[in-house]
Design a protein around this motif. Sequence first.
Motif, PDB file in Angstrom:
ATOM      1  N   PHE A 201       0.825  -1.202   0.000  1.00 31.35           N
ATOM      2  CA  PHE A 201       0.000   0.000   0.000  1.00 31.35           C
ATOM      3  C   PHE A 201       0.864   1.258   0.000  1.00 31.35           C
ATOM      4  O   PHE A 201       1.949   1.281   0.586  1.00 31.35           O
ATOM      5  N   PRO A 231      -3.355   2.235  -3.656  1.00 27.58           N
ATOM      6  CA  PRO A 231      -4.028   2.936  -2.555  1.00 27.58           C
ATOM      7  C   PRO A 231      -4.474   1.946  -1.485  1.00 27.58           C
ATOM      8  O   PRO A 231      -4.748   0.779  -1.769  1.00 27.58           O
ATOM      9  N   MET A 232      -4.535   2.419  -0.251  1.00 33.12           N
ATOM     10  CA  MET A 232      -4.886   1.537   0.864  1.00 33.12           C
ATOM     11  C   MET A 232      -6.378   1.231   0.830  1.00 33.12           C
ATOM     12  O   MET A 232      -7.185   1.852   1.520  1.00 33.12           O
ATOM     13  N   ASP A 233      -6.733   0.275   0.005  1.00 31.65           N
ATOM     14  CA  ASP A 233      -8.121  -0.143  -0.162  1.00 31.65           C
ATOM     15  C   ASP A 233      -8.142  -1.662  -0.201  1.00 31.65           C
ATOM     16  O   ASP A 233      -7.574  -2.280  -1.104  1.00 31.65           O
ATOM     17  N   PHE A 234      -8.788  -2.273   0.775  1.00 26.13           N
ATOM     18  CA  PHE A 234      -8.782  -3.730   0.859  1.00 26.13           C
ATOM     19  C   PHE A 234      -9.704  -4.387  -0.160  1.00 26.13           C
ATOM     20  O   PHE A 234      -9.914  -5.596  -0.133  1.00 26.13           O
ATOM     21  N   SER A 235     -10.248  -3.582  -1.099  1.00 22.50           N
ATOM     22  CA  SER A 235     -10.980  -4.166  -2.217  1.00 22.50           C
ATOM     23  C   SER A 235     -10.017  -4.675  -3.285  1.00 22.50           C
ATOM     24  O   SER A 235     -10.408  -5.450  -4.160  1.00 22.50           O
ATOM     25  N   ASN A 236      -8.751  -4.227  -3.253  1.00 19.74           N
ATOM     26  CA  ASN A 236      -7.750  -4.730  -4.187  1.00 19.74           C
ATOM     27  C   ASN A 236      -7.376  -6.160  -3.817  1.00 19.74           C
ATOM     28  O   ASN A 236      -7.406  -6.538  -2.657  1.00 19.74           O
ATOM     29  N   GLU A 237      -6.995  -6.958  -4.829  1.00 16.04           N
ATOM     30  CA  GLU A 237      -6.659  -8.354  -4.581  1.00 16.04           C
ATOM     31  C   GLU A 237      -5.336  -8.715  -5.243  1.00 16.04           C
ATOM     32  O   GLU A 237      -4.928  -8.108  -6.238  1.00 16.04           O
ATOM     33  N   ARG A 255      -7.256  -4.411  -9.379  1.00 18.18           N
ATOM     34  CA  ARG A 255      -7.279  -3.049  -8.869  1.00 18.18           C
ATOM     35  C   ARG A 255      -8.698  -2.519  -8.903  1.00 18.18           C
ATOM     36  O   ARG A 255      -9.345  -2.506  -9.953  1.00 18.18           O
ATOM     37  N   ILE A 256      -9.182  -2.056  -7.757  1.00 17.74           N
ATOM     38  CA  ILE A 256     -10.547  -1.564  -7.681  1.00 17.74           C
ATOM     39  C   ILE A 256     -10.735  -0.312  -8.546  1.00 17.74           C
ATOM     40  O   ILE A 256     -11.837  -0.017  -9.008  1.00 17.74           O
ATOM     41  N   ASP A 257      -9.614   0.411  -8.802  1.00 19.22           N
ATOM     42  CA  ASP A 257      -9.709   1.597  -9.655  1.00 19.22           C
ATOM     43  C   ASP A 257      -9.631   1.245 -11.142  1.00 19.22           C
ATOM     44  O   ASP A 257      -9.705   2.117 -12.003  1.00 19.22           O
TER      45      ASP A 257
END
Length: 292
Positions: A201, A231-237, A255-257
């Motif tokens: 992250f 980015p610090m988003d736990f939706s990323n895998e 990537r969630i983005d």
Amino acid sequence: MKRNVVQPVVGLMLTALTAACGAKNDNAAGGASSLAAFDQLPVVAERVQLPDGGSIVVADPGKAGEKVTLKLSDLADDLKIVRLENSDDALVGAGQTWITGERIIVYSDGVVKQFDFEGKYLGQIGAKGNGPGEYSIAPYDFYVDADAGRIYMVQYNATKLMSYNSDGTFAGDIPLARQMPKGAVRVDTKRQRITAVSICFDGSKSRDEVWEQDFDGNILSSVSMPWLEMPMDFSNELYSNIGSRAEGFSYAMFRIDAAADSLYEYDGRTLRPVFTAGIKEGLMHKYDRLGG
């Protein structure tokens, strides 16, 4: 080249597709016809040389045109349905499934249970809770060292590996050299070596996507690629086949983005990009490498 594929179906039934790496023998039933199916598919990718002397495969999904349908027999040599034991102790519901080291591992209703490839229940791994060998949230990944009789669990935001004997009893914690928000490992128990991959992250102290360490938490080698930080988003895998290969492994992220990215391969020294696709900006996608 055929691929080794394992596809779990959550519940009491588990379906595994396995295929040998390499072309089917033409003498085998359906061998020639299955290869012919690929001859009629459109070419959607090309290999491009990189300035450092390497190369990357660049795909353009738009060249595929209309939807392409492949038969399961074009991709797999064998299909096995594993019926999990349905005793009271073995019963599982919806949850997560891992297939590793001749084990089928299922996290369901807050506990982890293991089965062999014939569906026989082998017992629970650890227990729900906050004590030694216990877990309060779902595991992120498992690695089984069958030769050593050890099972290793990776938690979310892990600072340690939780190790268990093959019967599921707790065998102790192993400190990780880096915090692992989401990651996976390969463990050589005999040599006491861990190879780890992790999401990094932005702004965190954990700046290594790949590292090798000993069981005392000492770094032996590492790879840091700042442009892979997210980015610090736990939706990323994180997607990697590190647990199924003796050497090397792939590394890719969801990537969630939905930003452009690549599939990387670790060659023992660094992560090198080997595949990317002209994905429309904002279109969610992921890369994964299975078997061959």
